[in-house]
Every structure is written in structure tokens, then in C-alpha cells.
Design a protein around this motif. Structure first.
Motif, PDB file in Angstrom:
ATOM      1  N   VAL A 110       0.846  -1.198   0.000  1.00  0.00           N
ATOM      2  CA  VAL A 110       0.000   0.000   0.000  1.00  0.00           C
ATOM      3  C   VAL A 110       0.883   1.251   0.000  1.00  0.00           C
ATOM      4  N   ARG A 111       1.934   1.201   0.835  1.00  0.00           N
ATOM      5  CA  ARG A 111       2.847   2.358   0.885  1.00  0.00           C
ATOM      6  C   ARG A 111       3.548   2.567  -0.453  1.00  0.00           C
ATOM      7  N   ASN A 112       3.904   1.444  -1.069  1.00  0.00           N
ATOM      8  CA  ASN A 112       4.589   1.510  -2.359  1.00  0.00           C
ATOM      9  C   ASN A 112       3.690   2.139  -3.413  1.00  0.00           C
ATOM     10  N   LYS A 169      -3.719  13.412   2.100  1.00  0.00           N
ATOM     11  CA  LYS A 169      -4.595  12.821   3.117  1.00  0.00           C
ATOM     12  C   LYS A 169      -4.491  11.291   3.100  1.00  0.00           C
ATOM     13  N   VAL A 170      -4.525  10.733   1.879  1.00  0.00           N
ATOM     14  CA  VAL A 170      -4.445   9.266   1.741  1.00  0.00           C
ATOM     15  C   VAL A 170      -3.126   8.760   2.319  1.00  0.00           C
ATOM     16  N   SER A 171      -2.064   9.481   1.962  1.00  0.00           N
ATOM     17  CA  SER A 171      -0.728   9.077   2.418  1.00  0.00           C
ATOM     18  C   SER A 171      -0.648   9.077   3.953  1.00  0.00           C
ATOM     19  N   GLY A 172      -1.190  10.131   4.561  1.00  0.00           N
ATOM     20  CA  GLY A 172      -1.193  10.233   6.033  1.00  0.00           C
ATOM     21  C   GLY A 172      -1.995   9.112   6.666  1.00  0.00           C
ATOM     22  N   PHE A 173      -3.153   8.835   6.036  1.00  0.00           N
ATOM     23  CA  PHE A 173      -4.023   7.772   6.565  1.00  0.00           C
ATOM     24  C   PHE A 173      -3.338   6.411   6.458  1.00  0.00           C
ATOM     25  N   VAL A 174      -2.743   6.158   5.293  1.00  0.00           N
ATOM     26  CA  VAL A 174      -2.072   4.863   5.073  1.00  0.00           C
ATOM     27  C   VAL A 174      -0.946   4.680   6.091  1.00  0.00           C
ATOM     28  N   GLU A 175      -0.206   5.754   6.345  1.00  0.00           N
ATOM     29  CA  GLU A 175       0.909   5.679   7.295  1.00  0.00           C
ATOM     30  C   GLU A 175       0.404   5.296   8.689  1.00  0.00           C
ATOM     31  N   LYS A 233       7.120  14.419  -1.169  1.00  0.00           N
ATOM     32  CA  LYS A 233       5.793  13.928  -0.789  1.00  0.00           C
ATOM     33  C   LYS A 233       4.724  14.809  -1.414  1.00  0.00           C
ATOM     34  N   ALA A 234       3.532  14.223  -1.537  1.00  0.00           N
ATOM     35  CA  ALA A 234       2.419  14.999  -2.099  1.00  0.00           C
ATOM     36  C   ALA A 234       2.112  16.227  -1.244  1.00  0.00           C
ATOM     37  N   LEU A 288       2.421   6.894  -6.577  1.00  0.00           N
ATOM     38  CA  LEU A 288       1.497   7.966  -6.998  1.00  0.00           C
ATOM     39  C   LEU A 288       2.085   9.331  -6.665  1.00  0.00           C
ATOM     40  N   GLU A 289       2.690   9.387  -5.493  1.00  0.00           N
ATOM     41  CA  GLU A 289       3.300  10.668  -5.080  1.00  0.00           C
ATOM     42  C   GLU A 289       4.448  11.043  -6.010  1.00  0.00           C
TER      43      GLU A 289
END
Lengths: 294, 231
Positions: free
Chosen positions: A46-48, A158-164, A126-127, A53-54
């Protein structure tokens, strides 16, 4: 030295003579580390995906006519968050336009010369850095205009923060649940020998002498369980990725054998350590109980 | 190994008085029978000597060690010099008869050769050499008793504590075991043996300490087996 030899022999004897319990512990350890490994691979993938995307997020900085390109590039590179820059010359811009709209791009040449401006394509780390970088780019004198996908960047942030956060929570829950299950299985295995521990202490065995075989037993069982979990995980993961790639070719799955190898090594080390600590804690409890006079 | 009890009282929660104001001294090399009805406190007294039970009041000294103050490591060393035959044998069920006896020698750090020689010798002595490769649950009650005795004497202890060592044996075998224990005592080991076997006490006469409701009610040299209050 003799004590260590006896401890190794007794540890092995504990495994062989209680083979049913040993198999159960290995199976539990295998399931537990398979879950941890699978969760880790899921989180890493998921992070990858988010990170790729970023990486595709770029800011296009259009330069003023006759601007000093080198000075502009130097100023941009000096900005924080900037990961990479690429100069897009007039010809390259035309080429891109052509690839996008085909022969209609020839229309721009009707003016006599290529009217497209030179630009610098900027990639950030980062995005979430996109908006801030765009704000800083405004102050660069050579830049005339800036174009970037503001809303996409915002959502991706937002997605990146949530995934983290989600990945950390998910891993912690998987590790905690697995640790408890494995600890209890080992504790049951030691618990069935509580009386033996008491007898050993009664005939003069020191705590270390009693503890060592149980710790060796736990170490071997945990290590074996984690080893089988790694094999199973490796096999199922690559089989799953092969199928998923056919169905979702646009998603970048992790396929690095180096990374999965590292994960397997980590799982085996974890298996050995967690089992060793669990055995130590379980035996220590019974030793304390056995040495406590009534 | 001498034993000294000074004003020992043991009260189990909430208010069960197992031992009350026990003063007792057993000299090195002595043979003492502990007699008394079931629940009189014999086993508690023996468990005080092995420090399984710690008195509520009073001091116990065994071989110069004040048991109240002994630490975990020294306790292990102290127990290596004591042989104990437990009432319920307490053998290690996952070890063979041979391994049960060898275990005591292993923790003492003997070489494999010494262990094999000594364990074999003792198993032959108690008459279960042929059953050495069997596990305790595969042995009869009498054989388990012999194995428990073998384990207790294999390290040539200075003190042998035996709680009903002939309890599950027929008269003939009990006699054999008794001869064995007397032999160990003759070699200088202090022996304290709790028993209900009147025949043995009356045949092999030694000091008799009778306990009744946690108190010593009789302490006789060359005594006989008599219940408190009888005759």
C-alpha cells in the motif's frame, strides 16, 4: 560447559517427548508469523502504491522568455522538498504535445516558430510538499507561471497520512495479537510441566539449570515456526502477485526478492526472540512459584 | 548433617496449626523415626527441613544453614546435599528410571562416565536395574518407590528425609528397603523417616519422635511404635 550440553539435550528431549505440544506450538508460531508477514507485505505494498502515486506528482514551472535557465534550475534545486528537476525545452514540449494531440500539434508551427515556453518539471518528496513548493516557486524571478494538480495533491496527502497511520496500527495490532497467542501457547506447554519444575528445584537444580532447556525448546520451536511461515509466505505472495499483475497491471506491486528475503530473515529472528522471551517469562513464573516456601 | 528446631510453629492460613512450639535436635549420623497419626504434622516438619515450608515462628538450622535466610542459589546447593523420598514419589514422568537418577548427578556437574557408573550402581542396589529404560508411569508402585529411594541416595547425601518410604511395599520388600536405608545410615548419613509401619519401628529400634496435633509428645531413644494415648 556440561550444563549447556545437558540443557541442549534436555531442550531437544522436551521437544521430541512432547511432540504433540511441539507440533501445536510450531503450527501456532507459523500461523502467527504468517499473519505478521502478510500484514507487513500488505502495508509495504500500500505504501509503495501511494509512494509511486506521489512520485508521479509534478509541478510544471514555465519560464519567462529569454530567462536564464541555469539560474532558474539552480534556484529551484535549492528549495526544500525538491527531489528532482527536469528541463523541458521548447522542442520537448512540442514533442509532448504531439504525442498527446497528434498531428494537430503542427498547428502551433503555423506561427513560424515554436511558441511553447521552456519549462522545468519539478518532483517533490511527498504529495504534501507540493503546495508549499509551489508557493516558494512564485518567488523565483525566472518563473512566469506554475501549474500543478492542487486538489489531487491535497487528497493524496490525506491518503498518504491515513495509510501511514493505518499501517502502523495494523502492524502493532498484528504483532500484539500474535505475541499474546504465541506466549500463551508456550505458557501452556510449560504449564503442563509445572510439577516437573518443582521436583527439579527440590532435588537441587538451580533456576538457570531448570530454565535453559525450556528456553532452548521455545527458541527451536519459534524459529522453526517462523521459518515455515517465511517459506509459506514467500510461495503464496509471489503466486498472488503474478495473478494480481495480470488483473491489475497498472498497480506497482513489490517484487524485490531482496526485500522479501529481508522480511523472511526478520520474521525468523522475531520468531526465535519472541519464543525465547515467552519461554523465559513462563518458566520464571513457575520457578518463582516453586522456590517460594509455603 | 545435624538438624535443630528452636520454638518452631507453623500456622497455615487461616488458622490451621500444623506445628506448635517444636524444639528438636538431631545429631549428625542419627536415625530418627517420626511417628504419629495422619495429619499430625510429620510431613510439615519434614517439609520445613527441605524449606518447602517456612515456619511462622522459630528458627530451623540444618547443617549450620539458617533456613529462613538462605537465598535461592544457596538453597539449590543445600538441597543437593539432602536426599528426599517424597510420600507421592514426585518422579519426573518424562524421564526414564535411569534418567531420573542421573538427573541428580547431572545438576551436580559430574562427568557422563561418573553419572553412568553411579546411577547404574544405585539402580542395581535398589533392584530396578532391569527396568531402567522404563518411564515412571510404566513402573509398579513398589518400583516407583525404589526409584524414588535410588534418586534420594545417589548423591550420597548427608541427610536423608524419607516420608513413608515403605508405604506401598509388601513386608518383604519393605524389609529390603529398610536394610538399604540402614546401610546408608551406617555410612554416616543422618536419616529422618516418617512411617506408620509398626513392624519396622519395633524391629529396627532407633530414636522415635512422636507428633500429635503438631506437638512433640514423645522423644525416646531406642523407642517403640506406640500411638499417643494408647495403652
Amino acid at each position: 560447559m556440561a550444563a549447556v550440553r545437558y540443557a541442549c539435550r534436555d531442550g531437544w528431549r522436551l521437544i521430541v517427548r512432547h511432540w504433540g505440544m511441539s507440533l501445536l506450538t510450531i503450527f501456532t508460531a507459523m500461523s502467527v508469523f504468517f499473519i505478521i508477514g502478510a500484514s507487513t507485505l500488505f502495508v509495504l505494498n500500500v505504501r509503495n502504491i501511494v509512494s509511486s502515486l506521489e512520485n508521479q506528482m509534478t509541478i510544471q514551472a514555465y519560464l519567462k522568455p529569454k530567462a536564464d535557465v541555469k539560474a532558474a534550475e539552480k534556484a529551484i534545486k535549492a528549495l526544500p522538498y525538491v527531489k528532482e528537476t527536469k528541463l523541458i525545452t521548447k522542442d520537448m514540449a512540442l514533442e509532448r504535445l504531439r504525442s498527446r494531440i497528434g498531428e494537430q500539434a503542427k498547428a502551433v508551427m503555423l506561427l513560424g516558430e515554436n511558441p511553447l515556453p521552456e519549462s522545468i518539471e519539478i518532483k517533490v518528496r511527498k504529495a504534501s510538499d507540493v503546495a508549499e513548493t509551489a508557493r516558494l516557486l512564485v518567488a523565483v524571478p525566472e518563473i512566469e507561471d506554475i501549474v500543478y494538480a492542487g486538489r489531487v495533491a491535497e487528497k493524496l496527502t490525506k491518503v498518504s497520512g491515513f495509510v501511514e497511520k493505518f499501517s502502523i496500527v495494523m502492524l502493532l495490532v498484528a504483532i500484539a495479537a500474535s505475541g499474546v497467542v504465541l506466549f500463551n501457547t508456550i505458557r501452556i506447554s510449560v504449564y503442563s510441566r509445572e510439577e516437573e519444575i518443582g521436583v527439579m528445584m527440590m532435588v537441587g537444580a538451580t533456576s538457570t539449570y531448570v530454565t535453559l532447556p525450556f528456553v532452548i525448546q521455545g527458541f527451536i520451536l519459534g524459529l522453526t515456526g517462523a521459518f515455515f511461515a517465511s517459506l509459506l509466505l514467500g510461495g503464496t505472495y509471489y503466486a498472488a502477485v503474478t495473478r494480481l499483475k495480470d488483473m491489475l497491471p497498472f498497480i506497482p506491486f513489490i517484487e524485490s526478492t531482496k526485500l522479501t528475503g529481508k522480511l523472511a530473515f526478520m520474521l525468523i529472528c522475531c520468531g526465535a526472540t519472541v519464543s525465547l522471551i515467552s519461554s523465559l517469562m513462563a518458566v520464571e513464573k513457575f520457578i518463582r512459584k516453586a522456590s517460594k516456601p509455603l | 548433617m545435624e538438624i535443630k528446631f528452636s520454638g518452631v510453629t507453623k500456622i497455615f492460613q487461616p488458622d490451621i496449626i500444623a506445628l506448635e512450639d517444636i524444639y528438636m535436635q538431631v545429631e549428625k549420623g542419627e536415625f530418627v523415626y517420626l511417628v504419629g497419626e495422619t495429619g499430625s504434622g510429620k510431613t510439615t516438619l519434614m517439609r520445613c527441613i527441605t524449606r518447602e515450608v517456612i515456619p511462622t515462628r522459630g528458627q530451623i538450622s540444618v547443617g549450620g544453614n539458617l533456613l529462613r535466610k538462605i537465598n535461592r542459589f544457596d538453597l539449590a546447593l543445600f538441597r543437593r546435599d539432602i536426599g528426599v523420598v517424597f510420600q507421592s514419589f514426585l518422579l519426573l514422568p518424562n524421564l526414564t528410571a535411569f534418567e531420573n537418577v542421573a538427573f541428580v548427578l547431572e545438576i551436580m556437574g559430574l562427568t557422563p562416565r561418573e553419572i553412568t557408573e553411579r546411577a547404574s550402581e544405585v539402580l542395581k542396589l535398589v533392584g530396578i536395574w532391569r527396568r531402567r529404560n522404563l518411564y515412571p508411569p510404566q513402573l509398579s508402585g513398589g518400583e516407583q518407590q525404589r526409584l524414588a529411594i535410588a534418586r534420594a541416595i545417589v548423591n550420597s547425601p548427608s541427610l536423608l528425609i524419607a516420608d513413608e518410604p515403605t508405604g506401598n511395599l509388601d513386608t518383604h520388600t519393605a524389609d529390603e528397603i529398610m536394610q538399604l536405608i540402614l546401610g546408608i545410615n551406617a555410612a554416616g548419613t543422618t536419616v529422618m523417616m516418617a512411617t506408620h509401619n509398626q513392624y519396622l519401628v519395633d524391629t529396627y529400634r532407633h530414636r522415635v519422635i512422636e507428633i500429635h496435633r503438631g506437638r512433640i509428645v514423645r522423644d525416646e531413644e531406642q523407642g517403640r511404635y506406640e500411638h499417643h494415648g494408647s495403652c
